[in-house]
Design a protein around this motif. Sequence first.
Motif, mmCIF file in Angstrom:
data_model
loop_
_atom_site.group_PDB
_atom_site.id
_atom_site.type_symbol
_atom_site.label_atom_id
_atom_site.label_comp_id
_atom_site.label_asym_id
_atom_site.label_seq_id
_atom_site.Cartn_x
_atom_site.Cartn_y
_atom_site.Cartn_z
ATOM 1 N N UNK A 43 0.838 -1.213 0.000
ATOM 2 C CA UNK A 43 0.000 0.000 0.000
ATOM 3 C C UNK A 43 0.866 1.255 0.000
ATOM 4 N N UNK A 44 1.866 1.298 0.870
ATOM 5 C CA UNK A 44 2.708 2.485 0.978
ATOM 6 C C UNK A 44 3.522 2.693 -0.298
ATOM 7 N N UNK A 45 4.009 1.591 -0.847
ATOM 8 C CA UNK A 45 4.808 1.718 -2.077
ATOM 9 C C UNK A 45 3.933 2.176 -3.246
ATOM 10 N N UNK A 46 2.674 1.814 -3.196
ATOM 11 C CA UNK A 46 1.764 2.249 -4.266
ATOM 12 C C UNK A 46 1.454 3.744 -4.108
ATOM 13 N N UNK A 47 1.219 4.178 -2.882
ATOM 14 C CA UNK A 47 0.965 5.611 -2.648
ATOM 15 C C UNK A 47 2.157 6.429 -3.127
ATOM 16 N N UNK A 48 3.365 5.930 -2.845
ATOM 17 C CA UNK A 48 4.586 6.679 -3.170
ATOM 18 C C UNK A 48 4.990 6.581 -4.640
ATOM 19 N N UNK A 49 4.235 5.858 -5.421
ATOM 20 C CA UNK A 49 4.525 5.798 -6.861
ATOM 21 C C UNK A 49 5.573 4.764 -7.227
ATOM 22 N N UNK A 50 5.891 3.851 -6.307
ATOM 23 C CA UNK A 50 6.906 2.833 -6.599
ATOM 24 C C UNK A 50 6.273 1.587 -7.212
ATOM 25 N N UNK A 51 4.972 1.415 -6.984
ATOM 26 C CA UNK A 51 4.216 0.323 -7.612
ATOM 27 C C UNK A 51 3.018 0.959 -8.314
ATOM 28 N N UNK A 52 2.753 0.505 -9.536
ATOM 29 C CA UNK A 52 1.601 1.055 -10.271
ATOM 30 C C UNK A 52 0.337 0.281 -9.910
ATOM 31 N N UNK A 53 -0.699 0.983 -9.527
ATOM 32 C CA UNK A 53 -1.934 0.264 -9.201
ATOM 33 C C UNK A 53 -2.577 -0.323 -10.453
ATOM 34 N N UNK A 54 -3.305 -1.423 -10.281
ATOM 35 C CA UNK A 54 -4.039 -2.001 -11.406
ATOM 36 C C UNK A 54 -5.458 -1.423 -11.464
ATOM 37 N N UNK A 55 -5.912 -0.848 -10.349
ATOM 38 C CA UNK A 55 -7.216 -0.179 -10.350
ATOM 39 C C UNK A 55 -7.259 0.801 -9.190
ATOM 40 N N UNK A 56 -8.159 1.772 -9.288
ATOM 41 C CA UNK A 56 -8.383 2.679 -8.166
ATOM 42 C C UNK A 56 -7.728 4.031 -8.341
ATOM 43 N N UNK A 57 -7.955 4.862 -7.351
ATOM 44 C CA UNK A 57 -7.513 6.257 -7.397
ATOM 45 C C UNK A 57 -6.859 6.643 -6.086
ATOM 46 N N UNK A 58 -5.808 7.462 -6.194
ATOM 47 C CA UNK A 58 -5.191 8.038 -4.989
ATOM 48 C C UNK A 58 -5.186 9.548 -5.193
ATOM 49 N N UNK A 59 -5.817 10.264 -4.275
ATOM 50 C CA UNK A 59 -5.843 11.733 -4.380
ATOM 51 C C UNK A 59 -5.213 12.332 -3.136
ATOM 52 N N UNK A 60 -4.426 13.378 -3.359
ATOM 53 C CA UNK A 60 -3.781 14.077 -2.248
ATOM 54 C C UNK A 60 -4.170 15.545 -2.358
ATOM 55 N N UNK A 61 -4.775 16.070 -1.292
ATOM 56 C CA UNK A 61 -5.283 17.438 -1.319
ATOM 57 C C UNK A 61 -6.171 17.687 -2.539
#
Length: 235
Positions: A43-61
């Motif tokens: 999860x953390x590596x996906x948030x940080x852009x080290x793993x590409x998600x296969x689905x879903x969205x991450x929004x910051x601010x």
Amino acid sequence: MLTITGLSAGYDAIDVLHSVDITAEQGDITVLLGANGSGKTTMFRTISGLIRPTAGEIAFDGRSITRRPASAIVSAGIAHSPEGRHLFPKMSVEKNLVLGGYTRRRNRSRQRELLDQVFELFPILHQKRHDPAGSLSGGQQQMVAIGRALTADPRLLILDEPSMGLAPLVVKQVLEAVVEINRTGIGVLLAEQNATQALRIAHRGYVLAEGRVVLSGRADDLLHDSDVRAAYLGM
Ligand code: ATP
């Protein structure tokens, strides 16, 4: 502040996270609990852009950071202190710390200010600033790993198992430092094996099992729910 919706991600086309929803509010300590292998690091590596998600969205601010490069995510204000610290053991403490701020290298005065803040938070690191990072105790090395993330000037700090392998007294000190950091207004997303201690300092908690959120709520409520304690927290 950070809104994760329907996130799936993993390795070699095999998903480890399955449609995860997590929110970390501005200024909160949000704790992620779960057994080894439940997907916290992924999860953390996906948030940080080290793993590409296969689905879903991450929004910051309110802005999507999904599939943005890791450097852009650091610049957006998210810094990640990884599990296992990953210091450069032969380099000095100060050099390790300054590395975290490389995205800010054009602003030297801000960089100096951030370094001074780290030394204020962890005075022992100032004393040992010229020593090789590898010569420090485990707890002090963890302080360097946290300090290095802070020199990136984050608004959200991700800490992956900062107390791993540390003696109980040192765990307490590290978690106290997390509270100090949070008091300065920095949001913290924390993965911890020490569930009780983590929930005591957190505002909200999520329990992951096999890549799914199986429980979430106010940290206080999770801490005092006897079913939760027995079923998920091993207490
Ligand atoms: P831990 O506390 O042990 O780090 P975790 O909750 O952080 O646990 P992850 O490290 O995210 O869990 O692991 C989740 C799953 O992904 C596990 O089944 C693990 O075996 C698998 N996994 C982790 N890293 C890789 C990798 N590089 N390649 C393939 N599978 C991996």
